[in-house]
Design an enzyme around this catalytic site. Structure first.
Site, PDB file in Angstrom:
ATOM      1  CG  HIS A  47       6.925  -1.710   9.832  1.00 38.82           C
ATOM      2  ND1 HIS A  47       8.019  -1.152  10.439  1.00 38.82           N
ATOM      3  CD2 HIS A  47       6.287  -0.691   9.194  1.00 38.82           C
ATOM      4  CE1 HIS A  47       8.052   0.150  10.179  1.00 38.82           C
ATOM      5  NE2 HIS A  47       7.023   0.459   9.431  1.00 38.82           N
ATOM      6  CD  GLN A  71       4.578   9.438   3.493  1.00 41.01           C
ATOM      7  OE1 GLN A  71       4.093   8.748   2.601  1.00 41.01           O
ATOM      8  NE2 GLN A  71       4.547   9.042   4.763  1.00 41.01           N
TER       9      GLN A  71
END
Ligand code: AMP
Length: 328
Positions: A47, A71
């Protein structure tokens, strides 16, 4: 002229799509280039690489941290997904992200929500789409909502989730968003395992067994560098390694076109090998871009001397890790 928002992430935590929209509108009204980095938090160096890239290319950077329930399939790890928010915000402050978007679920999906985004066709029916029904639709929906609320100039995604990236590229193009999707290379841990927030679930033994994945990708990448172009034989190299880890059950190993995710017979430069496998405590995915990504280095990995020579002669070197991200 409106004042641009302050640049200290610790002071700008946005909690609703409305707040995000207003923040972004102020930035754009001031003529600033806005970058969006969508994440589910539990931030790691993968990230971080996206945030740094955004920081380098944009005037204002907003990072979303949202564990998106749509999701996750029933029975997946939604409930136990790590949520170390304070630590994440500290990392974002250290990386000089300007804002964090941290909405509660009700702010993203208020009661009465009826709209979802669904793609059709082989890109979403195969591989991750087949292994995790509904997953890519959930990703498509949340990414579309983030793009609509933020209207960023650029949005940053990791090649680690290569099929997701291909889906996001399609959404950005098909819905005429004008957003530049920036793809950032996969970042690995020192032992070769692709960094993932879910690696925290792995026991030491599972982690050792999981290294069969980068080890298999490395074997295939070395074979590719030595001239092997047959997709079936490259995939077999990966599977051979996976078979050495009894705790790892492969979901798929495939050699695909990076944009369409159609399986290829001849593995040209730029094709991807994608792998997914299940351990008792976690499902892992990994990928390598043939002829572009560095060969994953797994300490103690057996490597034939002739393979090693080929690797140093032909495979991309460390410089590849700092290659510019591809942009669509
Ligand atoms: P996640 O929080 O897992 O949903 O990931 C958020 C973004 O970070 C996605 O675009 C991922 O592809 C990207 N990402 C996750 N892990 C890595 C990694 N090891 N290297 C590069 N990008 C990553």
């Amino acid at each position: 002229m409106p004042q641009p928002p302050p640049t200290d992430a610790a002071q700008v935590v946005l909690r609703s799509p409305d707040e995000l929209r207003r923040w972004s509108e102020r930035c754009r009204a001031a003529g600033l280039v806005v970058g969006l980095v969508p994440t589910m938090g539990a931030l790691h160096d993968g990230h971080r690489s996206l945030v740094r890239r955004a920081r380098a290319e944009c005037d204002r950077v907003v990072v979303s941290i949202f564990v998106n329930p749509t999701q996750f399939a029933p029975g997946e790890d939604l409930g136990r997904y790590p949520r170390p928010l304070e630590r994440d915000l500290a990392m974002l402050a250290a990386e000089r992200a300007d804002a964090a978007f941290v909405p509660p679920v009700e702010a993203m999906y208020p009661e009465g929500t009826l709209t979802t985004v669904r793609l059709t066709g082989p890109l979403v029916d195969s591989l991750e789409g087949a292994a995790r029904p509904g997953h890519l639709d959930g990703v498509a929906t949340v990414v579309t909502k983030l793009l609509v609320a933020t209207r960023p100039d650029r949005a940053y995604f990791g090649e680690k989730d290569a099929q997701q990236l291909a889906v996001v590229r399609r959404i950005a193009a098909d819905l005429d968003t004008g957003v530049r999707i920036v793809a950032c290379p996969l970042v690995r841990d020192a032992d070769g395992l692709a960094l993932s927030s879910r690696n925290a679930y792995l026991t030491p033994d599972e982690r050792a067994q999981a290294l069969a994945i980068p080890s298999g990708l490395a074997a295939a990448a070395r074979a590719w560098a030595a001239g092997e172009r047959d997709a079936g034989r490259l995939a077999a190299r990966v599977r051979e390694r996976l078979e050495r880890s009894p705790g790892l059950v492969p979901d798929y190993v495939a050699v695909v076109d990076a944009d369409t995710f159609h399986e290829v017979a001849d593995a040209a430069r730029g094709c991807r090998i994608v792998v997914a496998g299940r351990m008792p405590s976690v499902r892992l995915i990994d990928t390598i871009c043939l002829g572009v990504d560095a060969v994953p280095a797994v300490p103690g990995d057996s490597e034939a001397p002739n393979e090693a020579a080929e690797r140093s002669n032909q495979a991309p070197g460390a410089a590849e890790w700092s290659r510019p991200c591809s942009v669509s």
